[in-house]
Scaffold this active site. Structure first.
Site, PDB file in Angstrom:
ATOM      1  CB  CYS A  19      45.682  36.222  43.030  1.00  0.00           C
ATOM      2  SG  CYS A  19      45.588  37.645  41.965  1.00  0.00           S
ATOM      3  CB  CYS A  45      30.571  19.163  42.410  1.00  0.00           C
ATOM      4  SG  CYS A  45      29.355  20.060  41.428  1.00  0.00           S
ATOM      5  CB  CYS A  96      29.825  23.412  36.404  1.00  0.00           C
ATOM      6  SG  CYS A  96      30.395  24.839  37.339  1.00  0.00           S
ATOM      7  CB  CYS A 132      27.885  26.434  43.849  1.00  0.00           C
ATOM      8  SG  CYS A 132      29.681  26.518  43.829  1.00  0.00           S
ATOM      9  CE1 TYR A 181      48.616  47.667  41.373  1.00  0.00           C
ATOM     10  CE2 TYR A 181      50.571  47.222  42.687  1.00  0.00           C
ATOM     11  CZ  TYR A 181      49.993  47.583  41.502  1.00  0.00           C
ATOM     12  OH  TYR A 181      50.799  47.861  40.417  1.00  0.00           O
ATOM     13  CB  CYS A 199      35.684  22.964  40.249  1.00  0.00           C
ATOM     14  SG  CYS A 199      34.848  23.735  41.659  1.00  0.00           S
ATOM     15  CD  GLN A 219      42.432  37.946  49.381  1.00  0.00           C
ATOM     16  OE1 GLN A 219      42.089  36.931  48.753  1.00  0.00           O
ATOM     17  NE2 GLN A 219      43.402  38.727  48.976  1.00  0.00           N
TER      18      GLN A 219
HETATM   19  C1  LIG Z   1      44.203  41.701  44.772  1.00  0.00           C
HETATM   20  S1  LIG Z   1      43.320  43.139  45.242  1.00  0.00           S
HETATM   21  C2  LIG Z   1      44.041  43.428  46.822  1.00  0.00           C
HETATM   22  C3  LIG Z   1      43.299  44.362  47.715  1.00  0.00           C
HETATM   23  C4  LIG Z   1      43.751  44.368  49.176  1.00  0.00           C
HETATM   24  N1  LIG Z   1      45.194  44.332  49.333  1.00  0.00           N
HETATM   25  C5  LIG Z   1      43.092  43.252  49.949  1.00  0.00           C
HETATM   26  O1  LIG Z   1      43.741  42.211  50.214  1.00  0.00           O
HETATM   27  O2  LIG Z   1      41.897  43.380  50.287  1.00  0.00           O
HETATM   28  C6  LIG Z   1      44.046  44.309  44.194  1.00  0.00           C
HETATM   29  C7  LIG Z   1      43.588  45.723  44.413  1.00  0.00           C
HETATM   30  O3  LIG Z   1      44.318  46.563  43.518  1.00  0.00           O
HETATM   31  C8  LIG Z   1      43.460  47.569  43.015  1.00  0.00           C
HETATM   32  N2  LIG Z   1      44.090  47.999  41.768  1.00  0.00           N
HETATM   33  C9  LIG Z   1      44.102  47.367  40.572  1.00  0.00           C
HETATM   34  N3  LIG Z   1      44.897  48.013  39.692  1.00  0.00           N
HETATM   35  C10 LIG Z   1      45.404  49.085  40.365  1.00  0.00           C
HETATM   36  C11 LIG Z   1      46.311  50.112  40.007  1.00  0.00           C
HETATM   37  N4  LIG Z   1      46.844  50.155  38.780  1.00  0.00           N
HETATM   38  N5  LIG Z   1      46.635  51.032  40.919  1.00  0.00           N
HETATM   39  C12 LIG Z   1      46.079  50.984  42.179  1.00  0.00           C
HETATM   40  N6  LIG Z   1      45.225  50.015  42.574  1.00  0.00           N
HETATM   41  C13 LIG Z   1      44.889  49.074  41.685  1.00  0.00           C
HETATM   42  C14 LIG Z   1      42.108  46.902  42.908  1.00  0.00           C
HETATM   43  O4  LIG Z   1      41.073  47.875  42.955  1.00  0.00           O
HETATM   44  C15 LIG Z   1      42.124  45.990  44.130  1.00  0.00           C
HETATM   45  O5  LIG Z   1      41.577  46.649  45.255  1.00  0.00           O
END
Ligand SMILES: C[S@@+](CC[C@H](N)C(=O)[O-])C[C@H]1O[C@@H](n2cnc3c(N)ncnc32)[C@H](O)[C@@H]1O
Length: 396
Positions: free
Chosen positions: A352, A71, A79, A160, A259, A82, A230
């Site tokens: 992540c 790029c 930018c 991009c 989550y 990256c 994702q």
């Molecule tokens: C990394 S994402 C993972 C979502 C899902 N596992 C996926 O792969 O599609 C983290 C998720 O946690 C939720 N989240 C963040 N803080 C939270 C909390 N304190 N309690 C419950 N959910 C939460 C966010 O809304 C988000 O959907």
């Protein structure tokens, strides 16, 4: 008047954050656009108590891993999207593996990796044209571009190179936007695309948010274009397959998808075990998950903060399998304590951020759980980011 300072540096190891570490007259220098082992002339961009930040502006002795960035907008002062365009893709993954090993050692307290090889695996498709969610910012002239690194300044670009082709085909970069607005472009796995504008002052989406359809694990979700999904097109498949093979779910085992977003891990586990409870704070994700997975009688959703939901439901005493996929800040002590108190047979932690993951691994270890399997994926090529999946099991 700004005085520029250039330093000649021997570049040391990579660090978490997309830079390498060097020293100059005893002071630590965090250098971007360099690679370990290089000798560079670096321009100081920031002076802090205890360290400097600098950009490599001339490479005096290049690393064999150095390549010409694909790029033209990558590089010092340009930018900031990256971090590793100047490294071969193999080298990028080795750098990320070094970061993961270093974080697990320093923050996670691990010392022996003989049974736990630390590798960052590629996902299909190569290092360009993968990004299905792109956030642009509009400059004072109304043109969309990207923020320069650690700067409010906006760099206009022609396109991009890491964006998915369906996003590169959108007219975002040819249109004029309210200065200061954020423009989010989405290319879903179904072929749907969407563009959402957020106002500069409130950060709120302007007008109704478009819905897109995402497909994974044999299901289709209809979600707000701004909801979590994702970003790499092969990430959901790779992560769900890894989680299922690590947990080895058996019929009748009770599972939590914490989550859980719209329930992609629950959908992948559902044919093998259950009941499964998804806990997720975002009401839009929960609504979308309930609709998409209504044909799975063994999956239910609980909306709310994970720590609060677990504390408020002491009757959820027994659980065999847990998927933990927290945001960048990690799960943290209260959630790790609430999970380990139920003594699940296995926990798959999808991370992540390697630092937050390593800290939580240490908390698991304090409560009798060891990291017994590890995979990592380069789901964000050219950037410093990657995803780690760890299996935590009760120590014997
Ligand atoms: C990394 S994402 C993972 C979502 C899902 N596992 C996926 O792969 O599609 C983290 C998720 O946690 C939720 N989240 C963040 N803080 C939270 C909390 N304190 N309690 C419950 N959910 C939460 C966010 O809304 C988000 O959907």
């Amino acid at each position: 008047m700004t005085v520029t300072t250039d330093l000649e540096l021997e570049v040391g190891p990579v660090a978490h954050g997309g830079f390498c570490v060097a020293r100059h007259e005893g002071q630590v220098v965090f250098v971007r656009h360099a690679l370990p082992g290089e000798r560079v002339r670096a321009r100081v961009t920031d002076r802090r108590k205890g360290f400097l930040r600098a950009d490599a502006v001339e490479i005096l002795l290049p690393s064999p891993d150095r390549v010409i960035p694909p790029c033209p907008f990558a590089g010092p002062g340009a930018c900031g999207g990256c971090d590793w365009q100047h490294a071969s893709w193999d080298a990028q993954r080795r750098l990320k593996a070094d970061v993961l090993r270093e974080q697990l050692t320093r923050l996670g307290g691990l010392t022996d990796f003989s049974e736990l090889p630390v590798l960052v695996e590629p996902l299909p498709g190569g290092p360009l044209s993968w990004r299905t969610r792109v956030q642009y910012a509009a400059g004072p002239d109304g043109r969309a571009g990207f923020h320069a690194h650690r700067s409010a300044g906006i760099v206009p670009v022609d396109r991009c190179r890491i964006a998915h082709p369906a996003i590169q085909a959108l007219p975002v970069l040819r249109e004029s936007w309210p200065p200061g607005a954020t423009i989010e472009a989405v290319a879903a796995s179904s072929g749907d695309t969407a563009v959402v504008t957020r106002a500069s002052r409130t950060g709120r989406a302007e007008g109704p948010v478009a819905q897109v359809r995402e497909r994974a694990a044999g299901h289709e979700w209809t979600l707000d274009a701004t909801a979590f999904w994702q970003v790499h097109p092969h990430a959901v498949d790779a992560f769900t397959t890894t989680v299922v093979s690590m947990l080895r779910p058996a019929a009748g085992e009770r599972a939590w998808d914490l989550y859980g977003g719209a329930g992609v891990f629950a959908a992948a586990l559902a044919p093998h075990c259950g009941p499964i409870t998804v806990v997720e704070a975002d009401p839009r994700a929960v609504a979308s998950g309930r609709r998409a997975l209504r044909d799975l009688p063994n999956v239910t959703f609980a909306r709310g903060d994970v720590a609060r939901v677990l504390a408020a439901n002491p009757r959820w005493r027994s659980v065999d399998l847990v998927v933990l996929d927290p945001p960048r800040s990690g799960a943290g002590r209260p959630v790790v304590a609430a999970v380990t108190a139920r003594r699940p047979r296995a926990v798959a932690y999808v991370a992540c951020d390697p630092a937050a993951f390593a800290r939580d691994v240490r908390t698991f270890a304090e409560r009798g759980y060891s990291l017994t399997a590890l995979r990592a994926f380069d789901s964000f090529p050219m950037t410093q980011h990657f995803e780690t999946i760890g299996l935590l099991t009760p120590a014997l």
